[in-house]
Design a protein around this motif. Structure first.
Motif, PDB file in Angstrom:
ATOM      1  N   GLU A  51       0.828  -1.205   0.000  1.00 52.83           N
ATOM      2  CA  GLU A  51       0.000   0.000   0.000  1.00 52.83           C
ATOM      3  C   GLU A  51       0.865   1.261   0.000  1.00 52.83           C
ATOM      4  N   LYS A  52       1.928   1.254   0.805  1.00 56.01           N
ATOM      5  CA  LYS A  52       2.806   2.421   0.873  1.00 56.01           C
ATOM      6  C   LYS A  52       3.498   2.675  -0.466  1.00 56.01           C
ATOM      7  N   ASN A  53       3.889   1.604  -1.153  1.00 57.77           N
ATOM      8  CA  ASN A  53       4.519   1.769  -2.466  1.00 57.77           C
ATOM      9  C   ASN A  53       3.553   2.360  -3.482  1.00 57.77           C
ATOM     10  N   VAL A  54       2.309   1.889  -3.461  1.00 66.82           N
ATOM     11  CA  VAL A  54       1.304   2.394  -4.395  1.00 66.82           C
ATOM     12  C   VAL A  54       1.017   3.875  -4.125  1.00 66.82           C
ATOM     13  N   ILE A  55       0.860   4.211  -2.848  1.00 66.14           N
ATOM     14  CA  ILE A  55       0.611   5.608  -2.466  1.00 66.14           C
ATOM     15  C   ILE A  55       1.811   6.475  -2.804  1.00 66.14           C
ATOM     16  N   GLY A  56       3.007   5.976  -2.496  1.00 65.98           N
ATOM     17  CA  GLY A  56       4.227   6.733  -2.760  1.00 65.98           C
ATOM     18  C   GLY A  56       4.440   7.009  -4.237  1.00 65.98           C
ATOM     19  N   ARG A  57       4.152   6.021  -5.074  1.00 66.56           N
ATOM     20  CA  ARG A  57       4.308   6.209  -6.525  1.00 66.56           C
ATOM     21  C   ARG A  57       3.372   7.300  -7.035  1.00 66.56           C
ATOM     22  N   PHE A  58       2.117   7.272  -6.560  1.00 68.27           N
ATOM     23  CA  PHE A  58       1.142   8.280  -6.985  1.00 68.27           C
ATOM     24  C   PHE A  58       1.568   9.668  -6.518  1.00 68.27           C
ATOM     25  N   ALA A  59       1.961   9.775  -5.254  1.00 63.43           N
ATOM     26  CA  ALA A  59       2.355  11.069  -4.700  1.00 63.43           C
ATOM     27  C   ALA A  59       3.575  11.631  -5.426  1.00 63.43           C
ATOM     28  N   ALA A  60       4.520  10.777  -5.741  1.00 61.00           N
ATOM     29  CA  ALA A  60       5.730  11.228  -6.429  1.00 61.00           C
ATOM     30  C   ALA A  60       5.400  11.822  -7.792  1.00 61.00           C
ATOM     31  N   GLY A  61       4.349  11.321  -8.418  1.00 60.78           N
ATOM     32  CA  GLY A  61       3.944  11.833  -9.718  1.00 60.78           C
ATOM     33  C   GLY A  61       3.401  13.250  -9.680  1.00 60.78           C
ATOM     34  N   LEU A  62       3.142  13.756  -8.476  1.00 62.02           N
ATOM     35  CA  LEU A  62       2.657  15.129  -8.334  1.00 62.02           C
ATOM     36  C   LEU A  62       3.784  16.152  -8.334  1.00 62.02           C
ATOM     37  N   ALA A  63       5.016  15.704  -8.164  1.00 63.29           N
ATOM     38  CA  ALA A  63       6.166  16.611  -8.177  1.00 63.29           C
ATOM     39  C   ALA A  63       6.427  17.095  -9.600  1.00 63.29           C
ATOM     40  N   GLU A  64       6.696  18.397  -9.740  1.00 61.83           N
ATOM     41  CA  GLU A  64       6.880  18.993 -11.055  1.00 61.83           C
ATOM     42  C   GLU A  64       8.191  19.771 -11.122  1.00 61.83           C
ATOM     43  N   GLU A  65       8.658  19.959 -12.335  1.00 65.40           N
ATOM     44  CA  GLU A  65       9.869  20.750 -12.585  1.00 65.40           C
ATOM     45  C   GLU A  65       9.780  22.102 -11.863  1.00 65.40           C
ATOM     46  N   GLY A  66      10.840  22.415 -11.105  1.00 64.06           N
ATOM     47  CA  GLY A  66      10.908  23.698 -10.423  1.00 64.06           C
ATOM     48  C   GLY A  66      10.250  23.751  -9.059  1.00 64.06           C
ATOM     49  N   ASP A  67       9.694  22.643  -8.582  1.00 61.66           N
ATOM     50  CA  ASP A  67       9.024  22.627  -7.282  1.00 61.66           C
ATOM     51  C   ASP A  67      10.024  22.707  -6.130  1.00 61.66           C
ATOM     52  N   CYS A  68       9.615  23.412  -5.082  1.00 62.30           N
ATOM     53  CA  CYS A  68      10.280  23.354  -3.777  1.00 62.30           C
ATOM     54  C   CYS A  68       9.372  22.525  -2.885  1.00 62.30           C
ATOM     55  N   ILE A  69       9.891  21.414  -2.369  1.00 62.39           N
ATOM     56  CA  ILE A  69       9.063  20.414  -1.711  1.00 62.39           C
ATOM     57  C   ILE A  69       9.517  20.189  -0.277  1.00 62.39           C
ATOM     58  N   PHE A  70       8.533  20.072   0.647  1.00 61.76           N
ATOM     59  CA  PHE A  70       8.835  19.569   1.987  1.00 61.76           C
ATOM     60  C   PHE A  70       8.440  18.104   2.028  1.00 61.76           C
ATOM     61  N   LEU A  71       9.374  17.274   2.478  1.00 63.80           N
ATOM     62  CA  LEU A  71       9.138  15.838   2.578  1.00 63.80           C
ATOM     63  C   LEU A  71       9.267  15.442   4.045  1.00 63.80           C
ATOM     64  N   ASP A  72       8.166  15.111   4.630  1.00 63.63           N
ATOM     65  CA  ASP A  72       8.075  14.783   6.048  1.00 63.63           C
ATOM     66  C   ASP A  72       8.788  13.462   6.365  1.00 63.63           C
ATOM     67  N   ALA A  73       9.263  13.353   7.603  1.00 65.20           N
ATOM     68  CA  ALA A  73       9.816  12.073   8.058  1.00 65.20           C
ATOM     69  C   ALA A  73       8.712  11.024   8.087  1.00 65.20           C
ATOM     70  N   GLY A  74       9.065   9.775   7.825  1.00 66.69           N
ATOM     71  CA  GLY A  74       8.069   8.702   7.871  1.00 66.69           C
ATOM     72  C   GLY A  74       8.303   7.691   6.779  1.00 66.69           C
ATOM     73  N   THR A  75       7.783   6.494   6.970  1.00 67.78           N
ATOM     74  CA  THR A  75       8.045   5.423   6.012  1.00 67.78           C
ATOM     75  C   THR A  75       7.230   5.566   4.728  1.00 67.78           C
ATOM     76  N   THR A  76       6.033   6.151   4.799  1.00 62.42           N
ATOM     77  CA  THR A  76       5.244   6.315   3.581  1.00 62.42           C
ATOM     78  C   THR A  76       5.863   7.384   2.685  1.00 62.42           C
ATOM     79  N   THR A  77       6.323   8.491   3.277  1.00 63.40           N
ATOM     80  CA  THR A  77       6.994   9.520   2.476  1.00 63.40           C
ATOM     81  C   THR A  77       8.358   9.021   1.992  1.00 63.40           C
ATOM     82  N   LEU A  78       9.022   8.205   2.780  1.00 62.76           N
ATOM     83  CA  LEU A  78      10.293   7.602   2.330  1.00 62.76           C
ATOM     84  C   LEU A  78      10.061   6.784   1.062  1.00 62.76           C
ATOM     85  N   GLY A  79       8.922   6.104   1.005  1.00 60.82           N
ATOM     86  CA  GLY A  79       8.606   5.294  -0.167  1.00 60.82           C
ATOM     87  C   GLY A  79       8.386   6.097  -1.433  1.00 60.82           C
ATOM     88  N   MET A  80       8.164   7.405  -1.298  1.00 61.01           N
ATOM     89  CA  MET A  80       8.011   8.279  -2.475  1.00 61.01           C
ATOM     90  C   MET A  80       9.304   8.432  -3.259  1.00 61.01           C
TER      91      MET A  80
END
Length: 250
Positions: free
Chosen positions: A78-107
């Motif tokens: 489940e974490k891999n599926v969620i992480g893959r989808f979330a990662a697809g939201l990142a775009e060229e030029g974005d400044c991103i905060f990535l929280d600590a945690g295993t689900t965000t690590l999976g992104m």
């Protein structure tokens, strides 16, 4: 069997097992499955349990928090599926905060190889981000042993120097009334600050977090989009009324 007796049996079952199926309760109480569904709905409203697909599960303690190693082994697919989808939201030029945690690590393994800058409070994230070649900032603060997160006043002060296009965060509980919650007040404050500093915020959580309530509030549901999996029923309309829920299927 009286309603009160069935309720006591259900509650006692969940003291011994994390989850129990409707058919198990029906067999034990000699009641119909429709009756058991009504019982579970009532007990959920009274905050004795949480409804899950096909049954019920025990509510977690408000202060209970697993270590990184314990979290890593749970809901991997489940974490891999969620992480893959979330990662697809990142775009060229974005400044991103990535929280600590295993689900965000999976992104991280799924993030596109584009020009993005990432700020994180997760010690476990740094190596993976550097290996992918991202410009990475690790904020200061106290190191929390269980989650390897940077927290405390130092983390808040460091975080306030930045502004983000998107923030991706984990949580321990998502509830229509009580919002996003986590056991640690200091970690909750870091998450809350990141949401406030971001143009868009996304909370990544497998469906076991739905209906859970932890000790410290992070934010109301309308302050972030929820990205979750849902292999069974559609999300409760109570969530949909408060926020956008992106359901990722396998």
């Amino acid at each position: 069997m009286l309603t009160e007796e069935r309720h006591r049996i259900i509650i006692d079952l969940l003291k011994d097992k994390e989850t129990v199926k409707i058919y198990e309760i029906a067999e034990l109480t000699e009641a119909s499955e429709s009756t058991i569904r009504r019982d579970l709905t009532q007990l959920e409203q009274e905050k004795y349990l949480k409804r899950v697909h096909g049954g019920a599960s025990r509510l977690q303690g408000k202060l209970k928090e697993l270590t990184v190693s314990e979290k890593t082994s749970k809901s991997l697919h489940e974490k891999n599926v969620i992480g893959r989808f979330a990662a697809g939201l990142a775009e060229e030029g974005d400044c991103i905060f990535l929280d600590a945690g295993t689900t965000t690590l999976g992104m991280i393994e799924f993030l596109p190889q584009v020009d993005i800058v990432i700020v994180t409070n997760g010690l476990t994230h740094v190596d993976a981000l550097l290996q992918k070649g991202f410009k990475t900032y690790l904020i200061g603060g106290n190191v929390k042993p269980t989650t390897k997160a940077m927290i405390g006043s130092g983390a808040i002060e460091a975080l306030q120097k930045y502004r983000f296009d998107k923030a991706f965060l984990g949580t321990n509980g998502i509830h229509p009334q009580y919002g996003f919650t986590t056991p640690d007040p200091e970690e909750a404050q870091v998450k809350k600050t990141a949401i406030e500093l971001s143009r868009e915020a996304f909370v990544l959580a497998d469906d076991s977090k739905l209906g859970e309530i932890a000790f410290s509030k992070i934010a109301d549901l309308n302050e972030a989009v929820v990205i979750t999996n849902r292999s069974g029923d559609e999300p409760d309309p109570a969530y949909m009324e408060k926020t956008t829920v992106k359901v990722v299927t396998t």
